[in-house]
Motif scaffolding. Sequence first.
Motif, mmCIF file in Angstrom:
data_model
loop_
_atom_site.group_PDB
_atom_site.id
_atom_site.type_symbol
_atom_site.label_atom_id
_atom_site.label_comp_id
_atom_site.label_asym_id
_atom_site.label_seq_id
_atom_site.Cartn_x
_atom_site.Cartn_y
_atom_site.Cartn_z
ATOM 1 N N GLU A 184 0.850 -1.189 0.000
ATOM 2 C CA GLU A 184 0.000 0.000 0.000
ATOM 3 C C GLU A 184 0.887 1.240 0.000
ATOM 4 O O GLU A 184 1.920 1.273 0.670
ATOM 5 C CB GLU A 184 -0.940 0.007 1.208
ATOM 6 C CG GLU A 184 -2.017 -1.063 1.114
ATOM 7 C CD GLU A 184 -3.119 -0.884 2.143
ATOM 8 O OE1 GLU A 184 -2.921 -0.090 3.091
ATOM 9 O OE2 GLU A 184 -4.171 -1.525 2.001
ATOM 10 N N TYR A 185 0.462 2.242 -0.756
ATOM 11 C CA TYR A 185 1.260 3.440 -0.979
ATOM 12 C C TYR A 185 0.589 4.653 -0.345
ATOM 13 O O TYR A 185 -0.640 4.790 -0.386
ATOM 14 C CB TYR A 185 1.449 3.675 -2.481
ATOM 15 C CG TYR A 185 2.171 2.528 -3.154
ATOM 16 C CD1 TYR A 185 3.541 2.576 -3.379
ATOM 17 C CD2 TYR A 185 1.473 1.386 -3.555
ATOM 18 C CE1 TYR A 185 4.199 1.514 -3.995
ATOM 19 C CE2 TYR A 185 2.126 0.321 -4.155
ATOM 20 C CZ TYR A 185 3.483 0.397 -4.372
ATOM 21 O OH TYR A 185 4.140 -0.661 -4.973
ATOM 22 N N ASN A 186 1.402 5.529 0.221
ATOM 23 C CA ASN A 186 0.896 6.756 0.841
ATOM 24 C C ASN A 186 0.944 7.889 -0.180
ATOM 25 O O ASN A 186 1.999 8.464 -0.428
ATOM 26 C CB ASN A 186 1.734 7.105 2.075
ATOM 27 C CG ASN A 186 1.241 8.362 2.767
ATOM 28 O OD1 ASN A 186 0.051 8.678 2.706
ATOM 29 N ND2 ASN A 186 2.130 9.091 3.391
ATOM 30 N N ARG A 187 -0.198 8.196 -0.789
ATOM 31 C CA ARG A 187 -0.287 9.276 -1.775
ATOM 32 C C ARG A 187 -0.678 10.574 -1.061
ATOM 33 O O ARG A 187 -1.484 10.545 -0.128
ATOM 34 C CB ARG A 187 -1.357 8.951 -2.831
ATOM 35 C CG ARG A 187 -1.111 7.678 -3.658
ATOM 36 C CD ARG A 187 -1.493 6.397 -2.931
ATOM 37 N NE ARG A 187 -2.872 6.371 -2.481
ATOM 38 C CZ ARG A 187 -3.840 5.696 -3.088
ATOM 39 N NH1 ARG A 187 -3.578 4.978 -4.148
ATOM 40 N NH2 ARG A 187 -5.079 5.693 -2.610
ATOM 41 N N PHE A 188 -0.110 11.703 -1.491
ATOM 42 C CA PHE A 188 -0.417 12.949 -0.791
ATOM 43 C C PHE A 188 -0.453 14.131 -1.755
ATOM 44 O O PHE A 188 0.157 14.119 -2.821
ATOM 45 C CB PHE A 188 0.620 13.232 0.311
ATOM 46 C CG PHE A 188 1.948 13.733 -0.216
ATOM 47 C CD1 PHE A 188 2.195 15.087 -0.347
ATOM 48 C CD2 PHE A 188 2.935 12.841 -0.603
ATOM 49 C CE1 PHE A 188 3.406 15.561 -0.844
ATOM 50 C CE2 PHE A 188 4.154 13.290 -1.093
ATOM 51 C CZ PHE A 188 4.391 14.650 -1.219
ATOM 52 N N ILE A 189 -1.192 15.148 -1.337
ATOM 53 C CA ILE A 189 -1.170 16.472 -1.973
ATOM 54 C C ILE A 189 -1.081 17.494 -0.846
ATOM 55 O O ILE A 189 -1.833 17.412 0.131
ATOM 56 C CB ILE A 189 -2.428 16.746 -2.817
ATOM 57 C CG1 ILE A 189 -2.582 15.721 -3.934
ATOM 58 C CG2 ILE A 189 -2.371 18.164 -3.415
ATOM 59 C CD1 ILE A 189 -3.892 15.868 -4.722
ATOM 60 N N SER A 190 -0.149 18.442 -0.981
ATOM 61 C CA SER A 190 -0.028 19.534 -0.014
ATOM 62 C C SER A 190 -0.339 20.855 -0.711
ATOM 63 O O SER A 190 0.055 21.058 -1.860
ATOM 64 C CB SER A 190 1.385 19.586 0.580
ATOM 65 O OG SER A 190 1.649 18.441 1.348
ATOM 66 N N LEU A 191 -1.042 21.724 -0.004
ATOM 67 C CA LEU A 191 -1.425 23.030 -0.556
ATOM 68 C C LEU A 191 -1.134 24.117 0.468
ATOM 69 O O LEU A 191 -1.662 24.095 1.580
ATOM 70 C CB LEU A 191 -2.920 23.027 -0.913
ATOM 71 C CG LEU A 191 -3.519 24.351 -1.388
ATOM 72 C CD1 LEU A 191 -2.917 24.750 -2.732
ATOM 73 C CD2 LEU A 191 -5.041 24.243 -1.490
ATOM 74 N N ASP A 192 -0.268 25.058 0.102
ATOM 75 C CA ASP A 192 0.026 26.225 0.934
ATOM 76 C C ASP A 192 -0.402 27.474 0.168
ATOM 77 O O ASP A 192 0.025 27.674 -0.968
ATOM 78 C CB ASP A 192 1.523 26.329 1.246
ATOM 79 C CG ASP A 192 2.007 25.242 2.190
ATOM 80 O OD1 ASP A 192 1.158 24.595 2.825
ATOM 81 O OD2 ASP A 192 3.226 25.035 2.275
ATOM 82 N N ILE A 193 -1.233 28.300 0.782
ATOM 83 C CA ILE A 193 -1.669 29.553 0.162
ATOM 84 C C ILE A 193 -1.013 30.704 0.914
ATOM 85 O O ILE A 193 -1.185 30.835 2.138
ATOM 86 C CB ILE A 193 -3.200 29.687 0.196
ATOM 87 C CG1 ILE A 193 -3.843 28.526 -0.579
ATOM 88 C CG2 ILE A 193 -3.625 31.020 -0.414
ATOM 89 C CD1 ILE A 193 -5.368 28.530 -0.538
ATOM 90 N N VAL A 194 -0.253 31.521 0.192
ATOM 91 C CA VAL A 194 0.480 32.625 0.816
ATOM 92 C C VAL A 194 0.079 33.947 0.163
ATOM 93 O O VAL A 194 -0.391 33.983 -0.980
ATOM 94 C CB VAL A 194 2.007 32.427 0.697
ATOM 95 C CG1 VAL A 194 2.408 31.074 1.263
ATOM 96 C CG2 VAL A 194 2.467 32.546 -0.747
ATOM 97 N N GLU A 195 0.268 35.020 0.904
ATOM 98 C CA GLU A 195 -0.022 36.351 0.364
ATOM 99 C C GLU A 195 0.973 36.679 -0.754
ATOM 100 O O GLU A 195 2.175 36.463 -0.614
ATOM 101 C CB GLU A 195 0.052 37.401 1.471
ATOM 102 C CG GLU A 195 -1.054 37.271 2.510
ATOM 103 C CD GLU A 195 -1.006 38.383 3.541
ATOM 104 O OE1 GLU A 195 -0.106 39.254 3.430
ATOM 105 O OE2 GLU A 195 -1.861 38.392 4.439
ATOM 106 N N GLY A 196 0.433 37.194 -1.850
ATOM 107 C CA GLY A 196 1.269 37.471 -3.011
ATOM 108 C C GLY A 196 2.399 38.438 -2.735
ATOM 109 O O GLY A 196 3.503 38.296 -3.272
ATOM 110 N N THR A 197 2.151 39.420 -1.873
ATOM 111 C CA THR A 197 3.180 40.420 -1.591
ATOM 112 C C THR A 197 4.337 39.862 -0.773
ATOM 113 O O THR A 197 5.393 40.486 -0.671
ATOM 114 C CB THR A 197 2.567 41.614 -0.827
ATOM 115 O OG1 THR A 197 1.900 41.124 0.350
ATOM 116 C CG2 THR A 197 1.577 42.364 -1.705
#
Length: 205
Positions: free
Chosen positions: A135-148
Motif C-alpha cells: 500500500e502506498y501513501n499518496r499525498f497532496i499539499s497546498l500552501d496559500i500565501v499572500e502574493g506580496t
Amino acid sequence: MKALLFLAIAVILAACGTPAIDANITAFYTPEVRTIASKTIAVRAQPASRDSSLEFKSYRPKIENKLRLVGFDIAKSTDDPDYVAYVSYGIDGKEQKSSTTSDPYFGSVGVGIGVGRAPFYGGVSRSYNTQTWEEYNRFISLDIVEGTSVGSDNPVRIYEGRVQSVGKCPTLAGVFDGVLDAMFENFPGSNGKTTFVSIPWDGSC
C-alpha cells in the motif's frame, strides 16, 4: 430467515463492488481564508522545477477549478496575484500488508455399518490462505500565501493543507482526482484538526 441472509450478502457484495478513495485531511488557516471572495490567486508547483513538467500542467487546471469553486479568481500569467497557491504532491513511502483467511475443510470421518450406509462428514481441518500486497501513501499539499510576501524569508501563509490517502495504486496520477476532491471537501475544513472522507472512485489506476 433465508431472505435476510440473501439481503446481507447483497449488501456486502455491493460494498465490495463500490471502490472508494479513503483520505484524511489536516488543515491550518488564518481568518483571512474566509474573506477570499474575488481575490486573485496563481497556482505554482513546489518545488519550482515541476512547474514546467507535463504532469503538473495536467494537474494545474484541476487545482485552479477547485480554487475557483471556493471563491478565488484565477490570476492571468501577467497579473500580480493577491495570493499564490504552492502545490506539492507524490508518493510518500509504502508498506507491505498481509491478510490470512481460513476455511474449514470437510472430509469423511467415518462410515455407517451395513450395506448402503452413507459416510459421516465433519470439519476435520482448516485451510489457510495468506495474501500480501503493498500500500502506498499518496499525498497532496497546498500552501496559500499572500502574493506580496512571495520571495521573502517568511512568506505570510493563510492556509496550509495536506491530504493523505493510502491504497494499492502506486501512482498519484491514477487517484489524483479523488485525492484532490478529498482536499476540497468542505474547504477549508476544521482548523487544526484532521478529518476523514471517502470519495467514490472508478477503481482504475
